[in-house]
Design a protein around this motif. Structure first.
Motif: not given
Length: 196
Positions: A40-45
């Motif tokens: 899944k695509r996620v933010t850095w954090g």
């Protein structure tokens, strides 16, 4: 910024962690080569948080490097570890692996290029079970990892690295991930698990 691509800011990692630095045009290509499942695509954090929780996080590029932190990666003591890193380099070109854990004393690094192992070092907290390839100029400059374990020579202890040494070598070879806070990158990263 390219229309439709959000900018995210890098979140540092690297302490008590293991990670790859690979040459890849983007996170999706590296995730494909790694064979990540349940992506899944996620933010850095969120990605860094998941990486420390046992997943694998493939970051957007920082310069020519895609970083791949995660406790879901094999560590330097895993069966077939070197073959895995070398296999990745056959498809990605340049692959570096780093591992550090200050409490166990574990330190490791591997450099593979174009399907060939250039250097591998692993200190497991008590000895050096992995010492292959030629010592690099960067290891010599830092004074770490330059000697294999020796039963009759205690001076090799002077070359045993600590966590800071692994990060310093990462900085010389590619990117010290503890220093990337706030670096702007295009798009999200990808998280997932390695197929076992």
């Amino acid at each position: 910024m390219v229309f439709g691509i959000a900018v995210d800011r890098a979140v540092p990692f690297g302490r008590q962690c293991w990670w790859l630095a690979v040459t890849s045009p983007d996170a999706a290509t590296a995730a494909d080569v790694l064979g990540l499942i349940r992506r899944k695509r996620v933010t850095w954090g969120h990605g860094v948080e998941l990486a420390y929780g046992g997943a694998v996080f493939v970051t957007p590029p920082i310069g020519p490097w895609v970083l791949v932190p995660g406790r879901g990666l094999p560590d330097a003591a895993s069966p077939g570890f070197l073959e895995w890193v070398v296999g990745l380099s056959a498809r990605l070109g340049h692959v570096q692996f780093f591992e550090t854990h200050r409490f166990t004393g574990t330190s490791a690094w591997v450099l593979a290029v174009g399907g060939r192992l250039r250097r591998a070092y692993h200190f497991d907290g008590a000895g050096v079970p992995l010492f292959e390839g030629e010592v690099t100029v960067d290891e010599v400059a830092l004074g770490v990892g330059t000697r294999p374990e020796s039963d009759d020579d205690e001076t090799w202890w002077d070359t045993v690295p600590g966590e800071g040494d692994v990060l310093a070598l990462a900085r010389r070879w590619s990117v010290d991930p503890t220093t990337i806070e706030g670096v702007a990158t295009d798009g999200d990263g990808i998280t997932g698990r390695l197929r076992r």
